[in-house]
Design a protein around this motif. Structure first.
Motif, PDB file in Angstrom:
ATOM      1  N   ARG A 177       0.837  -1.207   0.000  1.00  0.00           N
ATOM      2  CA  ARG A 177       0.000   0.000   0.000  1.00  0.00           C
ATOM      3  C   ARG A 177       0.871   1.255   0.000  1.00  0.00           C
ATOM      4  O   ARG A 177       0.600   2.227  -0.703  1.00  0.00           O
ATOM      5  CB  ARG A 177      -0.918  -0.014   1.225  1.00  0.00           C
ATOM      6  CG  ARG A 177      -1.880   1.171   1.299  1.00  0.00           C
ATOM      7  CD  ARG A 177      -2.939   1.083   0.212  1.00  0.00           C
ATOM      8  NE  ARG A 177      -3.771   2.274   0.159  1.00  0.00           N
ATOM      9  CZ  ARG A 177      -4.896   2.456   0.840  1.00  0.00           C
ATOM     10  NH1 ARG A 177      -5.329   1.494   1.644  1.00  0.00           N
ATOM     11  NH2 ARG A 177      -5.596   3.554   0.730  1.00  0.00           N
ATOM     12  N   MET A 178       1.935   1.249   0.791  1.00  0.00           N
ATOM     13  CA  MET A 178       2.839   2.391   0.840  1.00  0.00           C
ATOM     14  C   MET A 178       3.586   2.567  -0.489  1.00  0.00           C
ATOM     15  O   MET A 178       3.825   3.689  -0.938  1.00  0.00           O
ATOM     16  CB  MET A 178       3.848   2.219   1.987  1.00  0.00           C
ATOM     17  CG  MET A 178       3.241   2.416   3.372  1.00  0.00           C
ATOM     18  SD  MET A 178       2.737   4.138   3.639  1.00  0.00           S
ATOM     19  CE  MET A 178       2.265   4.055   5.375  1.00  0.00           C
ATOM     20  N   GLU A 179       3.934   1.459  -1.130  1.00  0.00           N
ATOM     21  CA  GLU A 179       4.608   1.548  -2.429  1.00  0.00           C
ATOM     22  C   GLU A 179       3.690   2.189  -3.462  1.00  0.00           C
ATOM     23  O   GLU A 179       4.134   2.990  -4.299  1.00  0.00           O
ATOM     24  CB  GLU A 179       5.050   0.157  -2.886  1.00  0.00           C
ATOM     25  CG  GLU A 179       6.239  -0.391  -2.115  1.00  0.00           C
ATOM     26  CD  GLU A 179       6.541  -1.838  -2.457  1.00  0.00           C
ATOM     27  OE1 GLU A 179       5.683  -2.488  -3.103  1.00  0.00           O
ATOM     28  OE2 GLU A 179       7.620  -2.339  -2.080  1.00  0.00           O
ATOM     29  N   ALA A 180       2.399   1.841  -3.411  1.00  0.00           N
ATOM     30  CA  ALA A 180       1.438   2.435  -4.332  1.00  0.00           C
ATOM     31  C   ALA A 180       1.311   3.936  -4.084  1.00  0.00           C
ATOM     32  O   ALA A 180       1.238   4.741  -5.020  1.00  0.00           O
ATOM     33  CB  ALA A 180       0.078   1.745  -4.199  1.00  0.00           C
ATOM     34  N   LEU A 181       1.291   4.343  -2.809  1.00  0.00           N
ATOM     35  CA  LEU A 181       1.235   5.765  -2.474  1.00  0.00           C
ATOM     36  C   LEU A 181       2.517   6.474  -2.897  1.00  0.00           C
ATOM     37  O   LEU A 181       2.486   7.605  -3.389  1.00  0.00           O
ATOM     38  CB  LEU A 181       1.017   5.938  -0.970  1.00  0.00           C
ATOM     39  CG  LEU A 181      -0.385   5.616  -0.438  1.00  0.00           C
ATOM     40  CD1 LEU A 181      -0.394   5.641   1.084  1.00  0.00           C
ATOM     41  CD2 LEU A 181      -1.417   6.596  -0.987  1.00  0.00           C
ATOM     42  N   ALA A 182       3.652   5.800  -2.703  1.00  0.00           N
ATOM     43  CA  ALA A 182       4.939   6.402  -3.078  1.00  0.00           C
ATOM     44  C   ALA A 182       5.008   6.641  -4.585  1.00  0.00           C
ATOM     45  O   ALA A 182       5.588   7.634  -5.045  1.00  0.00           O
ATOM     46  CB  ALA A 182       6.087   5.501  -2.626  1.00  0.00           C
TER      47      ALA A 182
END
Length: 397
Positions: A247-252
């Motif tokens: 999820r954080m990678e998608a936001l990044a």
């Protein structure tokens, strides 16, 4: 405090973030500094940074680190709240559990009381080792039904219900999510590799689903190391960490989160770091981080700091031991006999290191290795009496 480039980047991040680092990588230090920086620059009256960890010992460690850091800061004592996950969940339930139909007066159902409440059901069930996966799942449902009935009738809440009930509360009440999001505009989740999917869902709803992502909308900050995920036996699920990382990678990818890997071990000697890099760099353990899949734990070699910035170095060593030493007990007649032989072997090795050889560490003020410099980690509490008995016999304090 002088910070190197990756640590300075973490400190200046104004979005959500996930920080991975192994033992001695400075995760606690940078997360404490991060919380203090946020408190100094962005907190409003009646707001706090919420710092959560799993064990009470970890919370005590965080308090100590915060106390040290606050001496050079103007942040007030109430600006940062440090709690265990269960303590925070319990606080939410006591204030808002009535929204789920729970009694206004709630008490904790301690593990011994939970065992009594489930004793009748468990006495009728076969041993868990003989249950199929489907039977195990059905039995878990029945146990939860018993505990939920007790919660609604008597207000006694088992620990295992804390997170599901809080997830339900935040899932059904946008107003509640908004209130807690405003009260805690930054939440730091320490030891995040020990979470489970329900706990992750709580904080995902609070932050990642509360407002459109972007600077100024609050920060969710995850700290952890998937290689240190050791609490599966109590429900922790390392795949919750990997899901959160995705999820954080998608936001990044959209510029709304930061991804960091702290690759310096400030706690160990260069020789030990080299050995562990060779050990965990083998494909039987973990794939290289650059080749790992989205739900895999990859290995990234770590480095040791220079001698003047790292831990005290060994300057004299006549022990004849390598940096990493293994005891092979496969020749024992049985695992049980090996278990009883191990304390004697460990005690003899400690005596050799402290009294039978000369080991000194330090630089200008070198001193000899003592018993208090040695830590013995055991697999389970049942091994502790065996170790203690052998240490007493050999007069090892």
């Amino acid at each position: 405090l002088e910070l190197s480039a990756p640590y300075e980047s973490v400190l200046r991040l104004e979005d959500h973030g996930i920080v991975r680092g192994g033992p001695g990588a400075g995760k606690t230090t940078i997360s404490v500094l991060k919380a203090l920086r946020f408190a100094e620059l962005r907190l409003q009256p009646e707001q706090s940074v919420l710092f959560l960890s799993f064990a009470r010992a970890s919370v005590t460690r965080l308090y100590e680190a915060l106390d040290d850091a606050k001496r050079a800061s103007d942040v007030s004592a109430t600006a940062i709240a440090v709690e265990t996950y269960h303590s925070f969940f319990w606080r939410v339930l006591r204030s808002h559990g009535y929204l789920l139909g729970l009694p206004r007066r709630l008490t904790v159902l301690a593990p011994p009381q939970e065992a009594i409440a489930l004793s009748s059901l468990r006495s009728k069930a076969p041993p868990r080792s003989r249950m199929s996966d489907e039977e195990t799942a059905q039995h878990a449902i029945k146990e939860r039904q018993v505990l939920e009935a007790l919660a609604h009738e008597a207000g006694s809440i088992a620990f295992r219900l804390f997170a599901p009930y809080v997830a339900h509360l935040f899932g059904q009440s946008e107003r509640l999510r908004k209130n807690y999001g405003q009260r805690y505009p930054m939440i730091v989740l320490d030891e995040f590799q020990d979470t489970d999917p329900v706990q992750w869902q709580i904080f995902e709803r609070l932050f990642l689903e509360r407002t459109p992502p972007g600077k100024g909308t609050g920060q969710l900050f995850l700290i952890g190391d998937p290689k240190q995920a050791i609490y599966a036996f109590r429900g922790a699920d390392v795949f919750a960490y990997l899901t959160a990382r995705q999820r954080m990678e998608a936001l990044a990818a959209r510029g709304h989160a930061g991804l960091y890997c702290l690759a310096t071990n400030w706690r160990s000697s260069a020789e030990l770091v080299t050995v562990y890099n060779r050990l965990f760099g083998q494909p039987i353990w973990f794939p290289p981080m650059e080749d790992s899949g989205p739900m895999e734990i990859g290995h990234k070699p770590v480095q040791a700091p220079s001698a003047e910035r790292g831990q005290a170095q060994v300057v004299v060593d006549t022990s004849g031991r390598g940096v990493l030493n293994l005891m092979d007990l496969n020749a024992s007649e049985s695992p049980k006999l090996a278990r009883y032989r191990l304390p004697a072997l460990i005690a003899a090795e400690i005596q050799h290191l402290v009294a039978g050889s000369r080991i000194e560490f330090g630089a200008d003020n070198a001193r000899r290795l003592g018993f208090g410099d040695i830590c013995v980690l055991i697999r389970s509490r049942s091994e502790a009496p065996l170790m203690e008995r052998e240490f007493r016999r050999r007069r090892i304090p």
